[in-house]
Enzyme design. Structure first.
Site, short mmCIF file in Angstrom:
data_model
loop_
_atom_site.label_atom_id
_atom_site.label_comp_id
_atom_site.label_asym_id
_atom_site.label_seq_id
_atom_site.Cartn_x
_atom_site.Cartn_y
_atom_site.Cartn_z
N GLU A 1 0.85 -1.20 0.00
CA GLU A 1 0.00 0.00 0.00
C GLU A 1 0.88 1.25 0.00
OE1 GLU A 1 -2.97 -0.43 -0.54
OE2 GLU A 1 -3.77 -2.20 0.47
N TYR B 1 -13.59 -4.22 -9.28
CA TYR B 1 -13.14 -3.85 -7.94
C TYR B 1 -14.29 -3.90 -6.93
CZ TYR B 1 -10.69 -0.96 -4.40
OH TYR B 1 -10.10 -0.49 -3.26
#
EC number: 4.3.2.9
Length: 341
Positions: free
Chosen positions: A131, A170
């Site tokens: 991330e 997603y």
């Protein structure tokens, strides 16, 4: 949002998601309950970290995007100690930037549901690296038994990214993860019915790498030689049976040099000298397709989707296009790989 905007259709991926979950369940070794109990014995609900007497640390992590899906976790080798659905208070989820990725922002009186995972320190450190465009913040969560806890969540470091619709792929990952971990049906219904998405492409709309010489064939052995270990061989990658050659970095004084050098390093470490489809499939999980365990598990349609994704990523940065050229196709077992889609 107007009714003309596209909404998620998750029914088309139900069967393959179930098959993927079956695969994951057969691979995962569950944590022993006595180990879980020994860790939780040192839990402090006011803290997002559990520290054991021997110094081991475990982290409470609130997943708001793809990490609430068991397949996404498995593909990143993240096996939570425990997981449970929860409500995040005084915050909301928004979708930002290219691809409409999930972000979190403070919003007094708002709330949303997510999945809380307990991860080891090693797993949390790896997640931090994954991330890279996010930073950890501490947020308040409440489980469905009204027990509160502090947890980490990831917030984008650049909040100037404009709001954007998430892709249907997603949001499908998020919704299926919510269902899997028992998030409240009302919240899942909101995601399905109220959150607009960028619709999935139909297979006939997939982009394809053009200008590939049809009469130039290479073997796996040829491909492996171009893995970047020998400077005499240019780096090659293979996507959907089509081989691309890296034509070299720009001059060191070029404004593109640093970005291209970084991109080159990533490509060399992950994809150089081999078929990239399987690695891309792990990074770009699509619930429409069963979780592949190796290259042979990838269907022709799945490979075509991955090729389209690769081209979409390249088109977002025109600079990347001029550093790669198609040079031929991969031959396997005396057959040309099926890459006509």
């Amino acid at each position: 949002m107007t009714n003309t905007l596209h909404r998620l259709n998750s029914s088309t991926s139900e069967a393959n998601f179930k098959l993927s979950c079956d695969v994951v369940h057969s691979k995962i070794i569950r944590h022993d309950q006595s180990l879980i109990d020994s860790i939780l014995a040192h839990d402090n609900p006011q803290e997002p970290i559990i520290t054991l007497p021997d110094g081991q640390k475990y982290f409470w992590y609130l997943a708001i995007g793809s990490m609430n899906n068991p397949i996404s976790l498995y593909l990143r080798d993240l096996i939570p100690i425990i997981s449970y659905p929860a409500i995040c208070l005084n915050h909301r989820v928004i979708f930002r930037g290219v691809g409409g990725m999930a972000d979190i922002e403070s919003c007094e009186g708002s709330e949303f549901d997510g999945v809380v995972h307990l991860l080891s320190e090693e797993q949390m450190n790896r997640l931090d690296k994954m991330e890279m465009s996010y930073e950890r913040i501490i947020v308040p969560v409440v489980n469905y038994q009204n027990q509160s806890h502090s947890a980490y969540a990831y917030k984008m470091t650049i909040t100037s990214h404009p709001d954007n619709l998430p892709s249907e792929r997603y949001l499908d990952i998020i919704v299926k993860g919510c269902e899997y971990y028992g998030v409240r049906p009302d919240y899942i219904k909101r995601l399905r019915e109220e959150q607009a998405v960028t619709p999935r492409k139909e297979p006939h709309m997939y982009q394809s790498i053009n200008d590939v010489p049809s009469d130039v064939l290479y073997t796996i052995d040829d491909l492996v030689k171009h893995n970047g270990s020998d400077p005499n061989y240019a780096i090659w990658i293979c996507i959907n049976g089509k081989i691309l050659e890296h034509v070299g970095l720009p001059p060191s004084d070029s404004p593109e040099y640093e970005a291209q050098k970084q991109f080159h390093t990533i490509i060399q470490s992950r994809f150089a000298g081999r078929e990239a489809d399987f690695e891309i499939a792990k990074a770009i999980y699509e619930p429409l397709h069963k979780l592949p365990l190796n290259e042979e598990d990838l269907t022709d349609e799945h490979r075509a989707m991955l090729e389209d994704h690769h081209l979409s990523m390249r088109s977002r940065n025109d600079q990347n296009n001029k550093y790669w050229k198609p040079i031929g196709r991969l031959r396997r077992s005396n057959k040309i790989t099926n890459s006509s889609l």
